[in-house]
Design a protein around this motif. Structure first.
Motif, PDB file in Angstrom:
ATOM      1  N   TRP A 125      78.152   7.934  48.966  1.00 19.23           N
ATOM      2  CA  TRP A 125      79.047   8.636  50.270  1.00 19.23           C
ATOM      3  C   TRP A 125      79.998   9.267  50.253  1.00 19.23           C
ATOM      4  N   SER A 165      76.387  17.431  50.355  1.00 21.85           N
ATOM      5  CA  SER A 165      75.383  17.041  51.170  1.00 21.85           C
ATOM      6  C   SER A 165      73.955  17.043  49.726  1.00 21.85           C
ATOM      7  N   VAL A 190      75.651   7.668  53.058  1.00 17.79           N
ATOM      8  CA  VAL A 190      75.681   7.284  54.493  1.00 17.79           C
ATOM      9  C   VAL A 190      76.408   8.672  54.206  1.00 17.79           C
ATOM     10  N   THR A 191      75.955   9.929  55.531  1.00 16.46           N
ATOM     11  CA  THR A 191      76.056  11.663  55.789  1.00 16.46           C
ATOM     12  C   THR A 191      76.005  11.732  56.787  1.00 16.46           C
ATOM     13  N   SER A 192      75.874  12.870  57.523  1.00 19.22           N
ATOM     14  CA  SER A 192      76.175  13.820  58.854  1.00 19.22           C
ATOM     15  C   SER A 192      74.433  13.598  59.052  1.00 19.22           C
ATOM     16  N   ASN A 226      72.145  16.601  58.274  1.00 18.99           N
ATOM     17  CA  ASN A 226      71.340  16.645  57.395  1.00 18.99           C
ATOM     18  C   ASN A 226      70.113  16.304  57.303  1.00 18.99           C
ATOM     19  N   GLN A 240      72.861   3.715  62.228  1.00 18.75           N
ATOM     20  CA  GLN A 240      74.693   5.020  62.476  1.00 18.75           C
ATOM     21  C   GLN A 240      75.913   3.811  62.123  1.00 18.75           C
ATOM     22  N   THR A 293      82.534  11.030  63.853  1.00 19.86           N
ATOM     23  CA  THR A 293      83.520  10.975  62.703  1.00 19.86           C
ATOM     24  C   THR A 293      83.864  12.345  62.842  1.00 19.86           C
ATOM     25  N   GLY A 297      74.639  19.928  58.573  1.00 21.82           N
ATOM     26  CA  GLY A 297      75.475  19.326  58.485  1.00 21.82           C
ATOM     27  C   GLY A 297      76.394  19.066  59.033  1.00 21.82           C
ATOM     28  N   PHE A 298      77.749  19.095  59.458  1.00 24.91           N
ATOM     29  CA  PHE A 298      79.208  19.152  60.095  1.00 24.91           C
ATOM     30  C   PHE A 298      79.075  20.914  60.164  1.00 24.91           C
ATOM     31  N   GLN A 340      78.444   9.444  60.908  1.00 25.04           N
ATOM     32  CA  GLN A 340      77.662   9.810  60.456  1.00 25.04           C
ATOM     33  C   GLN A 340      76.797   8.129  60.150  1.00 25.04           C
TER      34      GLN A 340
END
Length: 287
Positions: free
Chosen positions: A10, A38, A54-56, A59, A77, A82, A111-112, A184
């Motif tokens: 993460w 990522s 643990v990520t967007s 992705n 989730q 975020t 991603g973001f 995330q």
């Protein structure tokens, strides 16, 4: 490696993971590592070096389009949203001012950054109006922005506040434009995860913490403080603590819609294709 060890990567420890650690069962071990990007998370999952990330959630939409395993799914989730703030040079006042800007990102296609690109498009900027430069995760982007390597980037607490304190400027907030932007997710590879007993144990611990934290908010704040996180980050993590682990359908459809707006791959994916709630359903008690 023990069947009771779960390897997770993460950017920052999510608050729910901290709360879940309070009731860790005997023999279980969470082996966590901080990632720098990522792309690194993707490769670690592909190579089997980690079990989960643990990520967007965006992705997953992109990772399944790459030449590779194409079996990434969101199983939970980890936060309601975020918090993401567009921070940049003091000469910038609005997203439309980023024409010709060098924007620092984690990765340019997933991603973001997709939410940022959608925000900029709504402000009238096309992809040719600015440049995206990959530098890594939030810590890396903060450092690069402070060092003058770019004109703007997306930051979350406490890095957004720290950047403003150093003379940079708050330009926009993703949640002000996309109110349902999801937090995330816990991402795994579908093909290798259903036999992972440690993953099932951890998700059970996360699920149990949903009932614990509403009465132990102060304990959670103290636990996050002990990680040497600035007060702004602690507040943000507590405020975005989830009430459910079920991935938000509206939130994920928002992400898919952003990809459609930008003409990107992954726009034809459905919620059911990238979400696997079977881990959560197995823990539900009959009414």
């Amino acid at each position: 490696m023990s069947n009771n060890t779960l390897r997770v990567t993460w950017f920052v420890p999510p608050a729910i993971a901290v709360a879940a650690s309070w009731k860790e069962p005997p023999g279980f071990h969470l082996e966590s590592s901080r990632t720098q990007s990522s792309d690194e998370q993707y490769q670690l999952l592909c190579d089997g070096v980690v079990d989960a990330a643990v990520t967007s959630i965006d992705n997953v939409l992109h990772w399944n389009q790459r030449q590779g395993p194409e079996d990434f799914v969101v199983v939970a989730q980890m936060e309601t949203t975020t918090p993401l703030h567009l921070i940049g040079s003091s000469t910038l006042s609005a997203p439309a001012d980023l024409v010709g800007a060098n924007i620092l990102v984690d990765a340019p296609q997933n991603g973001f950054v997709i939410a940022l690109r959608a925000l900029l498009q709504q402000a009238g900027l096309g992809t040719g109006d600015y440049r995206l430069t990959p530098v890594g995760g939030v810590r890396e982007r903060f450092s690069a922005l402070i060092e003058g390597q770019g004109d703007a980037t997306l930051l979350g607490p406490p890095f957004d506040t720290m950047a403003v304190q150093r003379g940079l400027k708050h330009i926009a907030t993703i949640q002000d434009v996309f109110a349902g932007f999801p937090g995330q997710g816990l991402v795994v590879r579908r093909s290798v995860s259903h036999g992972n007993e440690a993953l099932k144990t951890w998700i059970r611990m996360l699920q149990a913490s949903l009932a614990t934290v509403p009465g132990d908010t102060e304990k959670l704040k103290m636990a996050l403080d002990s990680l040497d996180l600035p007060s702004e980050a602690v507040t943000a993590l507590v405020n975005t603590f989830p009430s459910t682990l079920i991935p938000s359908r509206d939130g994920i459809e928002l992400l898919i819609g952003q990809r459609a707006l930008l003409g990107l791959s992954g726009a034809n994916v459905t919620y059911e294709q990238i979400v696997d709630c079977s881990f959560l359903q197995s823990f539900r008690r009959p009414i």
